[in-house]
Design an enzyme around this catalytic site. Structure first.
Site, PDB file in Angstrom:
ATOM      1  CD  GLU A  91      -2.234  -1.550   2.475  1.00 38.49           C
ATOM      2  OE1 GLU A  91      -2.861   0.114   3.982  1.00 38.49           O
ATOM      3  OE2 GLU A  91      -3.192  -2.615   3.175  1.00 38.49           O
ATOM      4  CB  CYS A 104       2.702   7.080   4.108  1.00 35.49           C
ATOM      5  SG  CYS A 104       3.129   5.808   4.415  1.00 35.49           S
ATOM      6  CB  CYS A 111       6.007  -6.234   8.724  1.00 35.39           C
ATOM      7  SG  CYS A 111       7.077  -5.489   9.808  1.00 35.39           S
ATOM      8  CB  CYS A 115       4.610  -3.607  15.900  1.00 34.35           C
ATOM      9  SG  CYS A 115       6.284  -3.369  16.439  1.00 34.35           S
ATOM     10  CB  CYS A 118       1.439  -2.745  13.348  1.00 35.03           C
ATOM     11  SG  CYS A 118       2.213  -2.569  11.824  1.00 35.03           S
ATOM     12  CB  CYS A 332      -0.094   1.008   6.107  1.00 31.67           C
ATOM     13  SG  CYS A 332       0.699   1.607   4.724  1.00 31.67           S
TER      14      CYS A 332
END
Ligand code: SAH
Length: 350
Positions: A91, A104, A111, A115, A118, A332
């Site tokens: 994105e 951004c 990832c 976290c 997230c 995101c």
């Protein structure tokens, strides 16, 4: 041998390749500047035919396709779901401000930082993006946005410092006077806190802004929210940030997402204020964006205001980030996940 992403090659590397192949140096300059204007080697009309053939054989120009584009009716924030040639998606978001437009961009597909709040990390890391794929996001939205894009934040999907080599290539190429020639002063890189990479970046003395996702006032709370803190503890992270400031004279932007009942008490604010005291720092407060499948709730408006006031009353530079694009799920990682879920459902139906 597989073909290489040509936009990930720095100008210096292209010069070396030309030299080794006995091609005059000015060809590298021509090639490099073409890269930001066309989508195929065949369009580089002033390059000799055999050179174009060589380029076609050994390199590719990364292509990006907009699968979806959502525009917020509230504030014009625009969110793109882009796919690459291998079908992977990321994105990219354009935010509109009075002082100009900001993009951004994502640095990885997925990832691995884990976290807890997230959405981007939910399926783990799929792969790194090449520098060319990062540049392609900027180039696409720059063309597609009225007035262009003047600032870049690398704060989309992924951990940029976990993809360090490609990040550095991206930073070099975007800044190169033979190419896009964008000043590093207009670029921010956000990290969850990979300390040796923060130090490496500091030693490069680039003029980029470093954003650090802190999200907690102490070790214990940070480790609960961000597994990376179990590897690089709170003090180690702050020391790396201080090192960054000492090398670059740049103020660090600390991101702090407020999660109700987790890290948003007045005592948390006081502890955070004492941590930030005497540091060249700015604290960016963000009510957590609630993610489907996660239980964290955003702090209410009064708590956000009180938290910010504690910081400012202690002399800490703090602002509350304006929520943009709330009608298009602009945080995101959520669009990519929604897309994956839908595809998953369709597969089940078939
Ligand atoms: N990996 C990098 C950059 C990508 S995340 C980093 O951790 O900084 C960009 C920012 O959004 C980070 O500050 C991240 O902690 C924050 N973020 C992630 N999910 C969020 C959510 N649900 N609500 C608010 N902020 C979030």
């Amino acid at each position: 041998m597989s073909k290489k992403d040509i936009k990930s090659m720095t100008y210096g590397e292209l010069c070396d390749i030309m030299k080794q192949s006995g091609v005059p140096a000015f060809r590298a300059k021509q090639l490099f500047s073409w890269l930001y204007k066309v989508e195929s080697f065949d369009e580089m009309t002033n390059l000799p035919k055999d050179m174009r053939a060589y380029l076609n054989e050994n390199f590719y120009i990364p292509r990006i396709t907009a699968e979806q584009k959502l525009v917020s009716k509230l504030d014009g924030t625009t969110k793109y779901l882009f796919s690459f040639e291998d079908g992977e998606m990321i994105e990219t978001i354009v935010m509109k401000y009075k002082h100009g437009n900001s993009v951004c961009i994502s640095s990885q597909v997925g990832c691995r930082m884990g976290c807890s709040f997230c959405a981007s990390t939910m399926g783990g890391l799929v792969r790194n993006l090449t520098a060319g794929e990062m540049l392609a996001q900027y180039e696409y939205v720059n063309r597609d946005t009225e007035g262009g894009v003047s600032n870049i934040v690398i704060m989309g999907i992924g951990e940029p410092l976990d993809n360090f080599d490609n990040l550095v290539r991206f930073l070099k190429n975007i800044n190169d006077e033979n190419g896009l020639n964008m000043s590093h002063r207009h670029i921010s890189v956000s990290t969850s806190g990979i300390c040796e990479r923060i130090r490496e970046l500091a030693d490069m003395k680039l003029q980029i802004t470093l954003s650090v996702s802190l999200h907690a006032p102490n070790d214990e709370k940070r480790s609960r929210l961000m597994p990376v803190n179990r590897k690089y503890g709170y003090d180690e992270l702050l020391a790396a940030c201080d090192y960054y400031t000492s090398k670059t004279n740049k103020r660090i932007s600390y991101e702090y997402t407020l999660i109700a009942g987790v890290n948003d008490s007045i005592s948390d604010a006081l502890t955070l204020a004492s941590v930030m005291k005497d540091r060249l720092a700015h604290v960016n407060l963000i009510p957590v964006n609630e993610v489907k499948g996660k239980e964290q709730k955003a702090s209410n408006a009064k708590r956000v205001k009180d938290f910010a006031e504690v910081l400012t009353s202690k002399g800490i530079n703090a602002t509350v980030r304006r929520t943009l694009g709330s009608d298009i799920n602009a945080s995101c990682g959520q669009l990519r996940r929604n897309h994956k879920e839908k595809v998953g459902e369709e597969n089940v139906l078939r």
